[in-house]
Write an enzyme that holds these catalytic residues in place. Structure first.
Site, PDB file in Angstrom:
ATOM      1  N   ALA A 172       0.772  -1.271   0.235  1.00  0.00           N
ATOM      2  CA  ALA A 172       0.038  -0.176   0.168  1.00  0.00           C
ATOM      3  C   ALA A 172       0.926   1.218  -0.008  1.00  0.00           C
ATOM      4  O   ALA A 172       0.512   2.298   0.357  1.00  0.00           O
ATOM      5  CB  ALA A 172      -1.046  -0.116   1.198  1.00  0.00           C
ATOM      6  N   ASN A 175       1.886  -3.408   7.747  1.00  0.00           N
ATOM      7  CA  ASN A 175       2.849  -4.434   6.969  1.00  0.00           C
ATOM      8  C   ASN A 175       3.854  -3.538   6.211  1.00  0.00           C
ATOM      9  O   ASN A 175       4.827  -3.929   5.839  1.00  0.00           O
ATOM     10  CB  ASN A 175       1.916  -5.440   5.968  1.00  0.00           C
ATOM     11  CG  ASN A 175       1.428  -6.336   6.687  1.00  0.00           C
ATOM     12  OD1 ASN A 175       1.914  -7.343   7.404  1.00  0.00           O
ATOM     13  ND2 ASN A 175       0.146  -6.141   6.843  1.00  0.00           N
ATOM     14  N   HIS A 199      -0.255   7.062   3.852  1.00  0.00           N
ATOM     15  CA  HIS A 199       1.318   6.867   4.374  1.00  0.00           C
ATOM     16  C   HIS A 199       2.291   7.695   3.752  1.00  0.00           C
ATOM     17  O   HIS A 199       2.509   8.002   2.573  1.00  0.00           O
ATOM     18  CB  HIS A 199       1.698   5.341   3.637  1.00  0.00           C
ATOM     19  CG  HIS A 199       0.537   4.342   4.139  1.00  0.00           C
ATOM     20  ND1 HIS A 199       0.387   3.790   5.491  1.00  0.00           N
ATOM     21  CD2 HIS A 199      -0.354   3.420   3.367  1.00  0.00           C
ATOM     22  CE1 HIS A 199      -0.554   2.898   5.426  1.00  0.00           C
ATOM     23  NE2 HIS A 199      -0.838   2.662   4.316  1.00  0.00           N
TER      24      HIS A 199
HETATM   25  N1  LIG Z   1       2.003  -5.447   2.328  1.00  0.00           N
HETATM   26  C1  LIG Z   1       1.114  -4.596   2.467  1.00  0.00           C
HETATM   27  O1  LIG Z   1       1.127  -3.373   2.149  1.00  0.00           O
HETATM   28  C2  LIG Z   1      -0.436  -4.893   2.859  1.00  0.00           C
HETATM   29  C3  LIG Z   1      -0.641  -6.175   3.726  1.00  0.00           C
HETATM   30  N2  LIG Z   1      -1.827  -6.462   3.840  1.00  0.00           N
HETATM   31  C4  LIG Z   1      -1.919  -7.695   4.479  1.00  0.00           C
HETATM   32  O2  LIG Z   1      -2.707  -8.594   3.854  1.00  0.00           O
HETATM   33  C5  LIG Z   1      -3.143  -9.610   4.456  1.00  0.00           C
HETATM   34  C6  LIG Z   1      -4.673  -9.959   3.998  1.00  0.00           C
HETATM   35  O3  LIG Z   1      -5.508  -8.458   3.953  1.00  0.00           O
HETATM   36  P1  LIG Z   1      -6.887  -8.724   3.490  1.00  0.00           P
HETATM   37  O4  LIG Z   1      -7.303  -9.407   2.441  1.00  0.00           O
HETATM   38  O5  LIG Z   1      -7.337  -7.236   3.455  1.00  0.00           O
HETATM   39  O6  LIG Z   1      -7.404  -9.598   4.708  1.00  0.00           O
HETATM   40  P2  LIG Z   1      -8.820  -9.844   5.152  1.00  0.00           P
HETATM   41  O7  LIG Z   1      -8.862 -10.014   6.458  1.00  0.00           O
HETATM   42  O8  LIG Z   1      -9.786  -9.234   4.372  1.00  0.00           O
HETATM   43  O9  LIG Z   1      -8.784 -11.254   4.634  1.00  0.00           O
HETATM   44  C7  LIG Z   1      -7.915 -12.527   5.150  1.00  0.00           C
HETATM   45  C8  LIG Z   1      -8.683 -13.846   5.183  1.00  0.00           C
HETATM   46  O10 LIG Z   1      -7.739 -14.778   5.295  1.00  0.00           O
HETATM   47  C9  LIG Z   1      -8.235 -15.478   6.463  1.00  0.00           C
HETATM   48  N3  LIG Z   1      -6.945 -15.952   7.407  1.00  0.00           N
HETATM   49  C10 LIG Z   1      -6.300 -15.304   8.335  1.00  0.00           C
HETATM   50  N4  LIG Z   1      -5.488 -16.004   8.874  1.00  0.00           N
HETATM   51  C11 LIG Z   1      -5.786 -17.155   8.465  1.00  0.00           C
HETATM   52  C12 LIG Z   1      -5.036 -18.757   8.710  1.00  0.00           C
HETATM   53  N5  LIG Z   1      -4.367 -18.711   9.794  1.00  0.00           N
HETATM   54  N6  LIG Z   1      -5.427 -19.560   7.939  1.00  0.00           N
HETATM   55  C13 LIG Z   1      -6.534 -19.550   7.034  1.00  0.00           C
HETATM   56  N7  LIG Z   1      -7.049 -18.471   6.786  1.00  0.00           N
HETATM   57  C14 LIG Z   1      -6.669 -17.177   7.658  1.00  0.00           C
HETATM   58  C15 LIG Z   1      -9.351 -14.813   7.360  1.00  0.00           C
HETATM   59  O11 LIG Z   1     -10.164 -15.399   8.056  1.00  0.00           O
HETATM   60  P3  LIG Z   1     -10.593 -14.735   9.567  1.00  0.00           P
HETATM   61  O12 LIG Z   1     -11.250 -13.471   9.309  1.00  0.00           O
HETATM   62  O13 LIG Z   1     -11.383 -15.804  10.185  1.00  0.00           O
HETATM   63  O14 LIG Z   1      -9.263 -14.571  10.222  1.00  0.00           O
HETATM   64  C16 LIG Z   1      -9.718 -13.764   6.206  1.00  0.00           C
HETATM   65  O15 LIG Z   1     -11.003 -14.526   5.636  1.00  0.00           O
HETATM   66  C17 LIG Z   1      -3.260  -9.301   6.043  1.00  0.00           C
HETATM   67  O16 LIG Z   1      -2.368  -9.819   6.507  1.00  0.00           O
HETATM   68  C18 LIG Z   1      -2.866  -7.781   5.775  1.00  0.00           C
HETATM   69  O17 LIG Z   1      -2.734  -7.114   7.022  1.00  0.00           O
HETATM   70  C19 LIG Z   1      -2.897  -5.605   3.850  1.00  0.00           C
HETATM   71  C20 LIG Z   1      -2.852  -4.256   3.164  1.00  0.00           C
HETATM   72  C21 LIG Z   1      -1.535  -3.986   2.499  1.00  0.00           C
HETATM   73  O1  LIG Z   2      -3.544  -1.075   3.131  1.00  0.00           O
HETATM   74  C1  LIG Z   2      -2.778  -0.443   4.089  1.00  0.00           C
HETATM   75  O2  LIG Z   2      -3.071   1.065   3.872  1.00  0.00           O
HETATM   76  C2  LIG Z   2      -1.719  -0.740   4.908  1.00  0.00           C
HETATM   77  C3  LIG Z   2      -1.850  -1.810   5.640  1.00  0.00           C
HETATM   78  O3  LIG Z   2      -3.209  -2.193   5.992  1.00  0.00           O
HETATM   79  C4  LIG Z   2      -0.827  -2.713   5.934  1.00  0.00           C
HETATM   80  O4  LIG Z   2       0.325  -2.019   5.633  1.00  0.00           O
HETATM   81  O5  LIG Z   2      -0.769  -3.533   6.582  1.00  0.00           O
END
Ligand SMILES: NC(=O)C1=CN([C@@H]2O[C@H](COP(=O)(O)OP(=O)(O)OC[C@H]3O[C@@H](n4cnc5c(N)ncnc54)[C@H](OP(=O)(O)O)[C@@H]3O)[C@@H](O)[C@H]2O)C=CC1
Ligand SMILES: O=C([O-])CC(=O)C(=O)O
Length: 250
Positions: free
Chosen positions: A120, A175, A203
């Site tokens: 992001a 993240n 950010h």
């Molecule tokens: N690198 C970056 O810049 C960014 C990274 N991210 C990260 O990406 C990841 C995904 O984001 P997003 O799609 O928005 O998340 P969501 O919460 O929308 O979706 C994640 C899904 O994965 C499931 N899940 C979580 N843990 C597990 C597990 N151990 N085993 C199986 N399923 C699991 C969740 O289920 P449940 O709800 O039951 O836990 C949920 O259905 C997050 O960790 C987020 O922080 C997001 C934005 C920016």
């Molecule tokens: O999506 C974003 O803006 C940032 C975020 O959640 C992350 O870094 O985990």
């Protein structure tokens, strides 16, 4: 390329939408804590929902983790041991040097790759280049609405410290701090502010070093499924997947 998705939430939804007509990348296998979530996405993508993660790895060329840092710890080591490359969205897991070195060692041994999308944030390319010289400081200030941060608060600074601490307290919200830290090989300075007056995930990055300095500001539209997550994060994974097949790399 046959792709399996670990985590069927907001990022997975956007991936499906953006890659549905792609001739080279087939999002085929869907795994989540909740099989109903996997089934829902598999149906939209004309793919297969599974509650057997190992089977998904065996049948896929590459796995995208879009779940949580905990899921990286639970599933990615075995994926790499099978020689399958991974895209990791929950970069915060890799903030811990031991976690990072362990996955790196296993990937190398099994000829697999670990891809971290820019997420992001903008400016990681410049930061990586700048890090060839000496970097003096990298600071991230993140502003999110109460809805995005999961609090009902007034305007306040809720965190001021190092990225390594921030990812422990806000594992699914910052993240980006881990990505900046890994790119610069520093535990960067992070400030997180709740701001009820904004509807973007903002950010702002300041970098100073031998090269000079730069500032980048990303004003992200949040996903309508999970407001913590910005749409750009999912787009960065789409871009990364598409780049794997390209000859000119920019
Ligand atoms: N690198 C970056 O810049 C960014 C990274 N991210 C990260 O990406 C990841 C995904 O984001 P997003 O799609 O928005 O998340 P969501 O919460 O929308 O979706 C994640 C899904 O994965 C499931 N899940 C979580 N843990 C597990 C597990 N151990 N085993 C199986 N399923 C699991 C969740 O289920 P449940 O709800 O039951 O836990 C949920 O259905 C997050 O960790 C987020 O922080 C997001 C934005 C920016
Ligand atoms: O999506 C974003 O803006 C940032 C975020 O959640 C992350 O870094 O985990």
């Amino acid at each position: 390329m046959i792709v399996g998705i670990l985590g069927c939430g907001s990022i997975a939804n956007i991936l499906i939408n953006e890659l549905k007509d792609d001739e080279d990348i087939k999002l085929k296998y869907f795994y989540d804590n909740d099989i109903e979530q996997s089934k829902k996405l598999a149906k939209i993508a004309d793919g297969i929902a599974t509650d057997n993660f190992e089977l998904m790895v065996d049948k896929s060329d590459l796995i995208i983790e879009a779940a949580s840092p905990r899921a990286v710890g639970l599933f990615i080591e075995n994926t790499l041991k099978k020689g399958k490359s991974v895209v990791i969205m929950s970069v915060g897991y890799l903030m811990d040097v031991n976690n990072r070195k362990n996955l790196e060692r296993i990937a190398k041994k099994n000829n697999a790759q670990i891809y971290l999308p820019s997420g992001a944030i903008v400016g990681l390319d410049g930061l990586k280049a700048a890090s060839i010289g000496k970097i003096e400081s990298v600071t991230l200030t993140t502003r999110k609405s109460p809805r995005s941060i999961g609090s009902n608060g007034k305007k306040e600074i809720i965190f001021d410290g190092k990225a390594s601490e921030a990812v422990k307290i806000f594992p699914t919200n910052i993240n980006v701090a881990a990505a900046l830290s890994i790119a610069s090989n520093m535990d960067i300075n992070v400030k997180i502010i709740i701001d009820p007056e904004i509807n973007r995930n903002i950010h702002e990055v300041h970098v100073k070093g031998e090269f000079g300095s730069f500032t980048s500001k990303t004003e992200n539209v949040p996903s309508n499924i999970n407001p913590k997550t910005s749409v750009l994060a999912a787009y960065s994974a789409v871009n990364l997947l598409k780049s794997l097949n390209k000859t000119i790399h920019i």
